[in-house]
Write an enzyme that holds these catalytic residues in place. Structure first.
Site, mmCIF file in Angstrom:
data_model
loop_
_atom_site.group_PDB
_atom_site.id
_atom_site.type_symbol
_atom_site.label_atom_id
_atom_site.label_comp_id
_atom_site.label_asym_id
_atom_site.label_seq_id
_atom_site.Cartn_x
_atom_site.Cartn_y
_atom_site.Cartn_z
ATOM 1 N N HIS A 66 31.884 -11.091 -25.941
ATOM 2 C CA HIS A 66 32.195 -12.426 -24.536
ATOM 3 C C HIS A 66 33.746 -12.577 -24.882
ATOM 4 O O HIS A 66 34.352 -13.044 -25.982
ATOM 5 C CB HIS A 66 31.225 -13.464 -23.971
ATOM 6 C CG HIS A 66 31.305 -14.577 -24.772
ATOM 7 N ND1 HIS A 66 32.577 -15.290 -24.667
ATOM 8 C CD2 HIS A 66 30.763 -14.563 -26.168
ATOM 9 C CE1 HIS A 66 32.114 -16.457 -25.684
ATOM 10 N NE2 HIS A 66 31.248 -16.253 -26.440
ATOM 11 N N ASP A 174 36.758 -19.032 -29.850
ATOM 12 C CA ASP A 174 35.420 -18.531 -29.535
ATOM 13 C C ASP A 174 35.199 -17.840 -28.233
ATOM 14 O O ASP A 174 35.402 -18.307 -27.357
ATOM 15 C CB ASP A 174 33.888 -19.194 -29.200
ATOM 16 C CG ASP A 174 32.596 -19.277 -28.631
ATOM 17 O OD1 ASP A 174 32.686 -18.607 -28.686
ATOM 18 O OD2 ASP A 174 32.313 -20.763 -28.581
ATOM 19 N N GLU A 206 30.240 -15.521 -20.524
ATOM 20 C CA GLU A 206 28.869 -15.872 -21.616
ATOM 21 C C GLU A 206 28.623 -17.277 -21.703
ATOM 22 O O GLU A 206 27.679 -18.037 -21.940
ATOM 23 C CB GLU A 206 29.321 -15.153 -23.536
ATOM 24 C CG GLU A 206 28.138 -15.035 -24.143
ATOM 25 C CD GLU A 206 28.548 -16.335 -24.885
ATOM 26 O OE1 GLU A 206 27.375 -17.239 -25.544
ATOM 27 O OE2 GLU A 206 29.024 -17.477 -24.400
ATOM 28 N N GLU A 207 29.744 -17.844 -21.137
ATOM 29 C CA GLU A 207 30.158 -19.553 -21.106
ATOM 30 C C GLU A 207 28.699 -20.111 -21.166
ATOM 31 O O GLU A 207 28.412 -21.421 -20.934
ATOM 32 C CB GLU A 207 30.641 -19.655 -22.093
ATOM 33 C CG GLU A 207 32.446 -19.547 -23.409
ATOM 34 C CD GLU A 207 31.599 -20.056 -24.358
ATOM 35 O OE1 GLU A 207 30.214 -21.219 -24.026
ATOM 36 O OE2 GLU A 207 31.675 -19.964 -25.277
ATOM 37 N N ASP A 229 29.684 -12.446 -32.177
ATOM 38 C CA ASP A 229 29.842 -13.846 -31.776
ATOM 39 C C ASP A 229 30.523 -14.499 -32.962
ATOM 40 O O ASP A 229 30.197 -14.450 -34.374
ATOM 41 C CB ASP A 229 28.740 -15.017 -31.113
ATOM 42 C CG ASP A 229 29.521 -15.544 -30.044
ATOM 43 O OD1 ASP A 229 30.040 -16.579 -30.241
ATOM 44 O OD2 ASP A 229 28.649 -15.693 -28.939
ATOM 45 N N HIS A 312 34.383 -25.555 -29.830
ATOM 46 C CA HIS A 312 34.579 -25.824 -28.806
ATOM 47 C C HIS A 312 35.759 -27.078 -28.636
ATOM 48 O O HIS A 312 35.015 -28.245 -27.830
ATOM 49 C CB HIS A 312 33.592 -26.430 -27.811
ATOM 50 C CG HIS A 312 32.760 -25.228 -27.112
ATOM 51 N ND1 HIS A 312 31.882 -24.779 -25.934
ATOM 52 C CD2 HIS A 312 32.654 -23.538 -27.537
ATOM 53 C CE1 HIS A 312 31.443 -23.864 -26.183
ATOM 54 N NE2 HIS A 312 31.309 -22.945 -26.776
#
Length: 338
Positions: A66, A174, A206-207, A229, A312
């Site tokens: 992603h 990410d 995706e998130e 991922d 994150h």
């Protein structure tokens, strides 16, 4: 022969381009420029995902990463030059206090700073609380024309990635690290002569739930898929093995992946001397794997994850060699499929 792409430079370049969920166009345009030399065709799906294809007369396999990142949405604009935010994706609000940000509008970018009440002015009760979106604001008052900012505009953290001794610290690793792994795998596949028809899929959103990967998998009519991922590196999680930074990608084992395909990938790692770790996933993975495997009549799907620390956060961390080992694993996993 064209010059080999530098993994470190790719990581820093792609992580510097904003691409919040649903607004990935700028980063996908940069990826497409690179992939046009590494594939036979590229196209966009109706959900905005970028699909590039290496044609072949063997099995149809998709590599998924992603391209979106977590970010923020402006949800309120005050008359004195302050904004309220809400997260797009899984932010912990306390990590953004006092960060520089960019507010992205149709009139251009505006500088902002995330403010927080100084300790001198907090009550005893307030000082004990973890900050949330109700206690954070963005100061944009220094910008001429800040009143052009509207509810619904995007906000991204403004941090500059860097590399030191084979380690990259940057925003949005990410999952830009996995995008780089696919690019490097495509580069390698141009050299090793795999017969597989490979779909390089850089998916959207995706998130916030993953419709980009699911719809791309449907269009490609795949037999096999590897979702790439990131996973938590160098973290002690009770009851689970530690996935170590620098020890190569982690291959998921468990009911969410296809056992035979996973064994094939393990054999490939051993045959080509590629470092590999094993990560147990007893249920849903929380990645695009969960949806890709259910597409059409079902796709034999595996999940390969790059160890990452500080997920994150404004700065995330990966080891360059882990990304390169992931690329090798992907490329050589296309060999020997039926």
């Amino acid at each position: 022969m064209s010059k080999e792409l530098d993994t470190k430079e790719l990581l820093l370049k792609l992580s510097s381009i904003p691409g919040p969920s649903g607004f990935e166009d700028e980063v996908l345009e940069e990826i497409e420029k690179i992939m046009r030399d590494l594939s036979d065709e590229c196209f966009r799906t109706p959900m905005g995902s970028l699909v590039c294809v290496k044609k072949g007369d063997g099995p149809r396999i998709g590599f998924f990463a992603h391209a979106d990142q977590i970010a923020f949405l402006v949800v309120k604009v005050y008359e004195d030059g302050f904004l309220r935010l809400s997260g797009i994706g899984g932010w912990d609000p306390k990590v953004i206090a006092s960060q520089k940000v960019w507010v992205h509008t149709k009139h251009g970018k505006f500088r902002g700073v995330v403010g927080f009440m100084p300790p001198h002015l907090q009550t005893t009760e307030e000082s004990k609380k973890v900050p949330d979106y109700d206690h954070l604001f963005v100061d944009v008052s220094m910008n001429p024309g800040w009143d052009k900012i509207k509810v619904g505009d995007l906000v991204t953290i403004d941090v500059q990635g860097f590399e030191k001794n084979g380690t990259v610290f940057a925003p949005a690793l990410d999952n830009r690290a996995s995008c780089v792994a696919i690019i490097k795998a495509a580069e390698l596949l141009k050299k090793i002569g795999s017969k597989a028809q490979v779909y390089y899929i850089f998916s959207t959103q995706e998130e916030i739930g993953g419709p980009g990967a699911r719809s791309a998998a449907y269009i490609a009519e795949l037999e096999y898929a590897i979702v790439i991922d990131v996973t938590h590196g160098d973290e002690d999680i009770p009851g689970f093995p530690k996935i170590k930074m620098g020890d190569g990608p982690a291959l998921a084992v468990g009911p969410v992946t296809n056992r035979a395909f996973v064994e094939h990938i393990r054999d490939v790692a051993g045959r080509f001397n590629i470092k590999l770790q094993i990560e147990p996933i007893p249920g849903r993975s929380g990645t695009d794997t969960d949806d890709v495997q259910l597409t059409r009549v079902g796709i034999k799907t595996a999940l390969v994850s790059i160890p990452l620390k500080y997920m994150h956060n404004p700065y995330e961390k990966v080891i360059v060699k882990d990304v390169e080992d992931t690329a090798k694993l992907l490329a050589f996993s296309t060999l020997g499929l039926e």
